[in-house]
Enzyme design. Structure first.
Site, short mmCIF file in Angstrom:
data_model
loop_
_atom_site.label_atom_id
_atom_site.label_comp_id
_atom_site.label_asym_id
_atom_site.label_seq_id
_atom_site.Cartn_x
_atom_site.Cartn_y
_atom_site.Cartn_z
NE ARG A 1 -7.26 4.22 5.65
CZ ARG A 1 -6.67 5.26 6.27
NH1 ARG A 1 -7.02 5.60 7.48
NH2 ARG A 1 -5.72 5.95 5.66
CG ASP B 1 3.18 1.41 9.64
OD1 ASP B 1 3.37 1.57 8.42
OD2 ASP B 1 2.88 2.33 10.41
CE LYS C 1 -1.71 1.47 4.07
NZ LYS C 1 -1.42 2.88 4.41
CG ASN C 2 2.27 2.63 3.53
OD1 ASN C 2 1.10 2.92 3.23
ND2 ASN C 2 2.64 2.39 4.77
NE ARG D 1 0.43 10.50 10.27
CZ ARG D 1 -0.13 9.48 9.64
NH1 ARG D 1 -1.25 8.96 10.09
NH2 ARG D 1 0.41 8.97 8.54
N PRO D 2 1.66 16.44 11.27
CG PRO D 2 3.58 17.27 12.29
CD PRO D 2 2.53 16.19 12.42
CB CYS E 1 -5.41 9.96 11.63
SG CYS E 1 -3.71 9.45 11.81
C1 EPZ Z 1 4.09 6.93 6.30
O1 EPZ Z 1 3.29 7.96 6.86
C2 EPZ Z 1 3.19 5.71 6.21
N1 EPZ Z 1 2.05 6.01 5.33
C3 EPZ Z 1 2.69 5.33 7.60
O2 EPZ Z 1 1.92 4.14 7.46
C4 EPZ Z 1 3.91 5.03 8.47
O3 EPZ Z 1 3.47 4.74 9.78
C5 EPZ Z 1 4.83 6.26 8.50
O4 EPZ Z 1 5.21 6.62 7.15
C6 EPZ Z 1 6.10 6.02 9.30
O5 EPZ Z 1 6.80 4.93 8.77
C7 EPZ Z 1 2.24 5.98 3.99
O6 EPZ Z 1 3.33 5.73 3.49
C8 EPZ Z 1 1.04 6.25 3.15
P1 EPZ Z 1 6.07 10.35 8.41
P2 EPZ Z 1 3.84 9.49 6.88
O7 EPZ Z 1 5.94 11.61 7.65
O8 EPZ Z 1 4.62 9.75 5.66
C9 EPZ Z 1 6.46 13.62 11.77
C10 EPZ Z 1 0.09 2.73 7.77
O9 EPZ Z 1 -0.39 2.19 8.77
N2 EPZ Z 1 6.33 14.61 10.68
O10 EPZ Z 1 7.29 9.51 8.24
O11 EPZ Z 1 2.70 10.37 7.21
C11 EPZ Z 1 5.12 12.96 12.06
O12 EPZ Z 1 4.36 13.74 12.96
C12 EPZ Z 1 0.53 4.17 7.83
O13 EPZ Z 1 0.27 2.17 6.66
C13 EPZ Z 1 6.53 15.95 10.96
O14 EPZ Z 1 6.79 16.33 12.11
O15 EPZ Z 1 4.81 9.42 8.15
C14 EPZ Z 1 5.51 11.65 12.67
O16 EPZ Z 1 5.74 11.85 14.06
C15 EPZ Z 1 0.29 4.79 9.20
N3 EPZ Z 1 6.40 16.86 9.96
C16 EPZ Z 1 6.83 11.32 11.98
O17 EPZ Z 1 7.28 12.54 11.35
C17 EPZ Z 1 6.09 16.48 8.67
O18 EPZ Z 1 6.02 17.37 7.78
C18 EPZ Z 1 6.71 10.24 10.93
O19 EPZ Z 1 5.83 10.70 9.95
C19 EPZ Z 1 5.89 15.11 8.41
C20 EPZ Z 1 6.02 14.19 9.42
#
Ligand code: EPZ
Length: 417
Positions: free
Chosen positions: A397, A305, A22-23, A122-123, A117
């Site tokens: 999902r 995850d 998916k990701n 999720r900033p 969520c």
């Molecule tokens: C991806 O989400 C995945 N989703 C998530 O999978 C996964 O848990 C996550 O990466 C971490 O591995 C997809 O790929 C569609 P991040 P993403 O940006 O990109 C902070 C699932 O269950 N952050 O790496 O949204 C954020 O708050 C889903 O399949 C900022 O601070 O994750 C978090 O604490 C859930 N500022 C950390 O980084 C930003 O601009 C990780 O978020 C972006 C993120």
């Protein structure tokens, strides 16, 4: 709203085939907006989230066609809008990944702020920091972001956190920017490498995907291509965990063993037998697992995850385990549901202390997010008496036909709509 009913405990036995990730698929669908030619994605897992992403690119004017044998064609030669619907973006955070491609190809986009969520706020500050560094003019207001850029220009961008989504969004934007973009402290997940491979087949010039520094030399044009995404390492990990927790013997087929190394290492520490083959992994557990400690980290660390599925296995292991969640600030929503099944868990800030019990007991529980739902399914397979899991749309999902795959391994599980 669907419900999954799991009749009783069972030791999973047999072979399960892993679907495409998916990701990996979600950013690749967004990346197809970078070309006016047709992109063909084969062996697509028709997950709910994939359907939403297809709806998003279609709403912008891209032509999409899904064949019966799960081949998705996307042709973005006639984009008619640079604005997305509020509802669509709110439905799924990953739709925000269209921002980089749209800015790169059309120089503008109006997109609603993706919501937070269950697992955290999720900033998107790191995504916006990257686009601004490339010359985009960004304004926020009324729940929307508006961004304009005559022509994105390459720049060096340091990510305060190795964000998967920010790395992907900036990498896609940089493909059509002028000059070189360097992303430092980039995410190293396999899905980043898969996206980079897809973009390179389109004609992008990218070096370093899979490391913490990615260099992208902008080009003028990207052509269509054909691609099959990598297998889903989190689906694979979920079945590995289910096999071990139920003291079963399962061959997880179609997985890249390298992508699930942290899970393999932890299962071996817990006393499970794990055998790696070229594109498969066999997990076997004859007795009760031993407790273990985990700390979630960006790849190649233990994946966030997999935190809740691992916690389900810990709930029926011998001894006390400690789970520390460092990636998301609120990813313990599954704990209250697990406790309804007799799990003994105490939360202390970003850590949870799990005291293993011999058996869980079936109960009526609720999926609160995608991976929490998967965790409840694992616990239900280790519980005496029936378990009813509601709000199963969360699970759908990210897991295709999960009850069919589990049934094939011997689980007594049915879906009630
Ligand atoms: C991806 O989400 C995945 N989703 C998530 O999978 C996964 O848990 C996550 O990466 C971490 O591995 C997809 O790929 C569609 P991040 P993403 O940006 O990109 C902070 C699932 O269950 N952050 O790496 O949204 C954020 O708050 C889903 O399949 C900022 O601070 O994750 C978090 O604490 C859930 N500022 C950390 O980084 C930003 O601009 C990780 O978020 C972006 C993120």
């Amino acid at each position: 709203m669907s419900t999954l009913i799991v009749e009783n405990p069972c030791q999973l036995q047999g072979t399960v085939n892993i679907s495409c990730a998916k990701n990996a698929i979600l950013p690749i669908i967004a990346a197809s907006l970078l070309s006016e030619d047709k992109c063909i994605l084969e062996d697509i897992a028709t997950l709910e989230d994939v359907k939403v992403m297809v709806e998003v690119v279609n709403s912008l004017g891209a032509e999409v066609r899904m064949s019966n044998d799960n081949v998705l064609e996307i042709a973005a030669y006639n984009i008619t809008s640079t604005e997305t619907s509020y509802e669509l973006i709110r439905k799924m955070r990953a739709s925000f990944l269209i921002m980089g491609p749209m800015l790169a190809r059309f120089g503008k986009i109006r997109i609603s702020l993706p919501g937070g969520c269950a697992i955290g706020s999720r900033p998107i500050d790191l995504h916006l920091k990257g686009f601004a560094a490339m010359g985009a003019n960004i304004t926020l207001g009324h729940g929307y972001i508006e961004a304009h850029a005559d022509k994105l220009k390459g720049n060096s961008i340091y990510l305060d956190f190795p964000s998967v989504g920010a790395t992907e969004n900036i990498m896609m934007a940089a493909c059509l920017a002028e000059g070189m973009t360097i992303i430092e402290n980039a995410a190293e997940e396999p899905e980043i490498v898969d996206l980079s491979n897809f973009l390179s087949k389109m004609g992008a010039v990218i070096k370093g995907a899979g490391t913490d520094t990615i260099r992208i030399e902008g080009v003028k044009y990207l052509k269509g291509t054909t691609h099959t995404a990598i297998p889903d390492r989190i689906e694979a990990g979920t079945f590995m965990m289910a096999a071990a927790a139920t003291r079963g013997d399962v061959l997880i087929d179609g997985v890249v063993p390298e992508h699930v190394k942290p899970i393999t290492a932890k299962l071996k520490e817990m006393g499970a037998e794990v055998y790696e083959f070229e594109k498969a992994i066999r997990v076997k557990a004859t007795g009760r697992l031993q407790s273990v400690d985990i700390k979630t980290m960006p790849y190649p660390g233990f994946p966030t995850d997999m935190q809740s599925p691992m916690m389900s296995a810990m709930c029926v292991s011998k001894g006390t385990s400690v789970v520390t969640e460092t990636v998301f600030e609120n990813r313990f929503m599954h704990i209250s549901e697990l406790k309804l099944m007799g799990a003994k868990i105490k939360v202390d800030g970003r850590s949870a202390i799990v005291e293993g019990v011999e058996k869980l007991s079936g109960a009526k529980v609720k999926a609160t997010d995608l991976r929490a739902g998967a965790a409840l399914l694992i616990s239900a397979l280790c519980a005496e008496g029936p378990t009813e899991i509601s709000e199963v749309y969360h699970i759908d999902r990210g897991y295709i036909n999960i009850e069919k795959k589990m049934r094939k391994l011997g689980a007594k599980i049915n879906r009630q709509d």
